[in-house]
Design an enzyme around this catalytic site. Structure first.
Site, PDB file in Angstrom:
ATOM      1  N   LYS A  47       0.951  -1.225  -0.099  1.00  0.00           N
ATOM      2  CA  LYS A  47       0.028   0.028  -0.004  1.00  0.00           C
ATOM      3  C   LYS A  47       0.891   1.279  -0.018  1.00  0.00           C
ATOM      4  O   LYS A  47       1.692   1.517   1.077  1.00  0.00           O
ATOM      5  CB  LYS A  47      -1.023   0.079   1.314  1.00  0.00           C
ATOM      6  CG  LYS A  47      -1.737  -0.962   1.148  1.00  0.00           C
ATOM      7  CD  LYS A  47      -2.956  -1.243   2.493  1.00  0.00           C
ATOM      8  CE  LYS A  47      -3.779   0.099   2.555  1.00  0.00           C
ATOM      9  NZ  LYS A  47      -4.588   0.004   3.717  1.00  0.00           N
TER      10      LYS A  47
HETATM   11  O1  G3P Z   1      -6.825   1.838   5.416  1.00  0.00           O
HETATM   12  C1  G3P Z   1      -7.706   2.665   5.534  1.00  0.00           C
HETATM   13  C2  G3P Z   1      -8.973   2.136   5.852  1.00  0.00           C
HETATM   14  O2  G3P Z   1      -8.702   1.054   6.515  1.00  0.00           O
HETATM   15  C3  G3P Z   1      -9.682   3.451   6.786  1.00  0.00           C
HETATM   16  O3  G3P Z   1     -10.735   2.987   7.420  1.00  0.00           O
HETATM   17  O4  G3P Z   1     -12.319   3.266   9.152  1.00  0.00           O
HETATM   18  O5  G3P Z   1     -10.208   4.145   9.690  1.00  0.00           O
HETATM   19  O6  G3P Z   1     -11.895   5.244   8.136  1.00  0.00           O
HETATM   20  P1  G3P Z   1     -11.154   3.982   8.694  1.00  0.00           P
END
Ligand code: G3P
Length: 223
Positions: free
Chosen positions: A86
């Protein structure tokens, strides 16, 4: 649409794998820190559990292209299998993507908040772009529409890059993307659990069992 687990705790991942049709695991640096373990201990134990074929995505920490490229090489070597590195979709990230794509890395362009970032990452050689649906919506923009726009850009430009939508808070967000044919969604375990939680379903199933057992005896099944 492939369903992927956005988590790093092996026991939680095992629990989701046991019940749900999932195709792999994504992590991010924050998710890894929450395990309280060393990053490679976390990633290699996930790899061992999911096997070499399943997708495993993990993120570089460096913010300059040279650092990202070096980290990607170490990560691919140590984690192995169907590994996706990533790379944040910054200017430095685009430079890293171009170089890593030439060297055959599978790249997931992450931290995507706009369609133009997704377009650039696709041109730079990313296999997946990861738009952050809920975070986009928290900024006051239409996250579903942004992701549908990205899909249109890829299709209309005949790009092979696929969407790995990330950052979900509810079932409705996932449903909208499945309707539009988005390739993959990475979802936290609590949101995955909610996809199948429905009191009406439980009630209907229980009523069948009660009717059957009332007639044929307690505990009777079709065995
Ligand atoms: O890796 C990015 C993604 O997992 C973000 O998720 O829930 O932290 O917005 P969140």
């Amino acid at each position: 649409m492939k369903l992927i687990i956005d988590h790093a705790d092996l026991n939680i991942i095992k629990g989701i794998y046991e019940y749900f049709p999932v195709s792999g695991v994504t992590t991010n640096p924050t998710i890894i820190t929450r395990t309280g373990k060393e990053p490679y201990e976390v990633l290699t134990s996930i790899r061992e559990f999911i096997g070499p074929e399943a997708q495993l995505h993990a993120q570089v920490i460096s913010t300059d292209a040279e650092g990202m490229i070096k980290e990607a090489a170490v990560m691919r070597e140590k984690v192995g299998g169907n590994f996706f590195v990533k790379i944040p979709t910054t200017k430095e990230g685009l430079k890293a993507m171009k170089n890593l794509a030439k060297d055959g890395f599978q790249i997931t362009a992450t931290a995507v908040y706009s369609a133009i970032q997704a377009y650039l990452a696709a041109e730079a050689g990313a296999a997946y772009v990861a738009p952050y649906l809920n975070r986009i919506e928290n900024l006051g923009y239409n996250g579903v529409q942004t992701i549908c726009d990205i899909q249109d850009i890829f299709e209309n430009n005949k790009m092979d890059t696929k969407i790995l939508a990330a950052s979900f808070k509810n079932t409705q967000q996932l449903l909208e993307l499945a309707k539009y044919g988005i390739a993959a969604a990475t979802v936290a375990p609590d949101v995955i659990e909610n996809l199948i939680k429905n009191d009406s379903v439980d009630c209907a199933v229980n009523a069948f069992v009660v009717d059957f057992n009332r007639t044929y005896g307690d505990g009777k099944t079709m065995m």
